[in-house]
Enzyme design. Structure first.
Site, PDB file in Angstrom:
ATOM      1  N   ASN A 107      -6.251  -7.997  -2.640  1.00  0.00           N
ATOM      2  CA  ASN A 107      -4.551  -7.115  -2.686  1.00  0.00           C
ATOM      3  C   ASN A 107      -4.302  -7.163  -1.153  1.00  0.00           C
ATOM      4  O   ASN A 107      -4.241  -6.098  -0.604  1.00  0.00           O
ATOM      5  CB  ASN A 107      -4.998  -5.865  -3.415  1.00  0.00           C
ATOM      6  CG  ASN A 107      -5.682  -6.046  -4.586  1.00  0.00           C
ATOM      7  OD1 ASN A 107      -4.820  -6.929  -5.829  1.00  0.00           O
ATOM      8  ND2 ASN A 107      -6.493  -5.348  -5.107  1.00  0.00           N
ATOM      9  N   ARG A 108      -4.844  -7.712  -0.299  1.00  0.00           N
ATOM     10  CA  ARG A 108      -4.752  -8.064   1.162  1.00  0.00           C
ATOM     11  C   ARG A 108      -5.647  -7.400   1.852  1.00  0.00           C
ATOM     12  O   ARG A 108      -5.109  -6.998   3.066  1.00  0.00           O
ATOM     13  CB  ARG A 108      -3.545  -8.043   1.325  1.00  0.00           C
ATOM     14  CG  ARG A 108      -2.399  -8.963   1.333  1.00  0.00           C
ATOM     15  CD  ARG A 108      -2.314 -10.737   1.573  1.00  0.00           C
ATOM     16  NE  ARG A 108      -1.737 -11.260   1.192  1.00  0.00           N
ATOM     17  CZ  ARG A 108      -1.692 -12.830  -0.156  1.00  0.00           C
ATOM     18  NH1 ARG A 108      -2.811 -12.239  -0.667  1.00  0.00           N
ATOM     19  NH2 ARG A 108      -0.999 -13.451   0.290  1.00  0.00           N
ATOM     20  N   MET A 109      -6.296  -6.446   1.226  1.00  0.00           N
ATOM     21  CA  MET A 109      -7.275  -5.875   1.313  1.00  0.00           C
ATOM     22  C   MET A 109      -8.527  -6.760   2.402  1.00  0.00           C
ATOM     23  O   MET A 109      -9.544  -6.323   2.112  1.00  0.00           O
ATOM     24  CB  MET A 109      -7.851  -5.064   1.124  1.00  0.00           C
ATOM     25  CG  MET A 109      -7.483  -3.523   0.149  1.00  0.00           C
ATOM     26  SD  MET A 109      -5.871  -2.753   1.540  1.00  0.00           S
ATOM     27  CE  MET A 109      -7.283  -1.494   2.043  1.00  0.00           C
ATOM     28  N   VAL A 118      -1.225 -16.559  -3.055  1.00  0.00           N
ATOM     29  CA  VAL A 118      -2.663 -16.402  -3.092  1.00  0.00           C
ATOM     30  C   VAL A 118      -3.793 -15.654  -3.395  1.00  0.00           C
ATOM     31  O   VAL A 118      -3.972 -14.403  -1.708  1.00  0.00           O
ATOM     32  CB  VAL A 118      -3.569 -17.118  -3.009  1.00  0.00           C
ATOM     33  CG1 VAL A 118      -4.908 -17.148  -3.424  1.00  0.00           C
ATOM     34  CG2 VAL A 118      -2.438 -18.995  -2.912  1.00  0.00           C
TER      35      VAL A 118
END
Length: 209
Positions: free
Chosen positions: A185-187, A3
């Protein structure tokens, strides 16, 4: 099973002045969003040898002193807490792509607090607290049903069921409270309130995801 988190963002100027106000606000938003058991939090403890355990409990108190949950004082979690005096909890609000982590020392809630919360519990929950020797191995389900039947008969004529002496609250008094907001973007955004034990002042730091 991947996700991309895009539902929100978090920056220092979006935070409430204190960690408990921010946590209260996020808890209210989780409730308004219809998340099941919005006050559920994962409690992590360890025994003196460092063996970890985790389980879900319900937050039943929140203020500037910390977060409170209630349990049997003879349970496995209470044994860990009494011996190490430290724990952590996580509120996992997956539906809002958020988490909140608290870590710090623990203390028993006062008897007055425990009595007040006990009086607010449904009668069935009160009977269950008397019936269950929490964390003790039992032969089968019938043992539990028999125990509940026994205490139900015991208090059948009681208008108010007293609080068991072995049941009460624990308060986690945090040294750190981290607010985590999922980002693309997992940031992710991670803002942590870090406390000073001596004067109970707090500063906010940003952590890399």
């Amino acid at each position: 099973m991947r996700v991309d988190y895009r539902s929100g963002e978090l920056d220092v100027d979006l935070l409430a002045p204190t960690w408990h106000e921010q946590l209260s606000a996020w808890l209210a938003e989780a409730q308004a969003a219809g998340l099941p058991e919005a006050n559920a939090m994962v409690l992590a403890t360890a025994d003196p040898e460092g063996h970890p355990s985790s389980r879900t409990v319900l937050c039943k108190g929140l203020d500037e002193r910390g977060v409170v949950f209630y349990t049997n004082y003879t349970s496995a979690k209470s044994h860990d807490l009494r011996r190490t005096r430290f724990a952590s909890v996580t509120f996992p609000w997956y539906g809002l792509q958020r988490q909140v982590h608290l870590r710090g020392r623990v203390e028993q809630a006062s008897y007055a607090e425990a009595d007040a919360y006990w009086a607010s519990r449904p009668r069935g929950s009160q009977l269950g607290a008397w019936a269950s020797a929490q964390s003790v191995t039992v032969h089968d389900r019938q043992v539990l049903d028999d125990a509940l039947g026994s205490v139900t008969r015991r208090f059948a004529d009681a208008e108010a069921i007293p609080r068991p002496p072995h049941w009460g609250g624990w308060r986690l008094v945090p040294d750190e409270v981290e607010f985590w907001q999922g980002r693309t973007n997992r940031m992710h955004d991670r803002l942590r309130f870090v406390g000073n034990r001596d004067d109970r002042t707090w500063r906010v730091v940003r952590l890399a995801p």
